[in-house]
Design an enzyme around this catalytic site. Structure first.
Site: not given
Length: 309
Positions: A109, A136, A139, A227, A266, A294
């Site tokens: 990450r 991402h 996700q 988001d 998310c 997830r």
């Protein structure tokens, strides 16, 4: 044999993505009735070790990968770049070569897409994109899994993205091309996705459109996605908030979608900024299922990377 990386959705085929989603759904189903913390029945990754490297803070990515690996029978090793020799000048290539001698897979990450690509280029074990400033993909796999749990196949549906055309939006664009759904982006001009990713989608024949009008994006959609307005690498100044204020997802904007449309985010969310509490905590919101998935999506990704069968 070359390692099987999970770097970006656009680097995988539709059938490969569907295989991962099917794995994820099957493993979630197999856990029905098991107490939380119980390992998966067949423990397919027993004896395997996942290194998790973070140079950005994380809740869901860190916990979901850790729990996923443990439930699959494996173990994890948590690493922070500031505590590694990476923080003292060792190259990513050398780090990749060394870690490949110790572990079975690496999740990274990071803020830099180039760091992910360099790690994958020099690693002899699978590398997984836990987030970069460009994409991402983990996700979006969880998001699509969540949508399909509630409403069936996402192919042929209409998804609306509202707000900043950021890394998560990029992965939605990739997914639209690979999994056959329409994506309508409602973004201010100065925060729209790059011409590069939009051009890629056009070349792929994807149904992706961009508008500065959030109501046009949301109209008759099956799913509305938002988001945060300020990501970790963004300037938190008031200008960004002023530009994005018309893109707040509230009850009025959700009413432009289909009556049974779902809302996703998310997380973490800021109630009153990108989404109102009315929507985030309302009956159309599936953000907690999305967060749980997830874990299951990560398990599909891990087994796809590590088990060739």
């Amino acid at each position: 044999m070359n390692p099987r990386h999970f770097l970006d959705i656009d680097r995988l085929s539709g059938p490969e993505l569907r295989s991962i989603l099917d794995r994820s759904a099957a493993m979630k189903q197999a856990r029905q009735g098991l107490p939380r913390g119980t390992p998966d029945p067949d423990r397919p990754l027993a004896g395997r070790l996942l290194a998790m490297i973070f140079d950005k803070p994380s809740t869901r990515t860190r916990v979901s990968f850790d729990v996923a690996m443990r439930q699959l029978g494996g173990e994890t090793l948590l690493l922070h770049t500031g505590e590694m020799q990476l923080g003292r000048g060792e190259t990513i290539a050398d780090t990749a070569r060394v870690l490949s001698r110790y572990v079975d897979a690496i999740m990274l990450r990071t803020g830099r897409q180039g760091a992910l690509d360099e790690l994958a280029e020099h690693a002899s074990v699978p590398v997984i994109n836990g987030l970069t400033n460009v994409s991402h993909p983990c996700q979006i796999m969880a998001d699509i899994m969540t949508y399909e749990e509630h409403r069936g196949a996402i192919a042929g549906r209409r998804v609306a993205w509202v707000g900043d055309g950021n890394n998560v939006a990029n992965s939605w664009i990739h997914a639209s091309a690979r999994l056959g759904f329409e994506l309508r982006l409602g973004c201010p001009e100065e925060l729209a996705p790059t011409k590069r990713v939009l051009g890629w989608a056009e070349k792929q024949g994807a149904q992706v459109s961009l508008s500065a009008d959030p109501y046009h994006a949301v109209a008759d959609s099956d799913l509305v996605v938002a988001d945060v307005w300020v990501s970790m690498a963004d300037d938190p100044g008031s200008k960004r908030h002023n530009v994005l204020a018309p893109y707040r997802v509230d009850g009025k904007l959700m009413a432009a979608a289909k009556p049974d449309a779902l809302f996703m985010h998310c997380l973490p969310a800021h109630r009153g900024e990108e989404v109102t509490a009315e929507v985030l905590d309302g009956p159309q919101s599936v953000v907690w299922d999305e967060a749980e998935n997830r874990l299951h999506a990560q398990k599909g990704i891990l087994t796809w990377c590590l088990l060739r069968a």
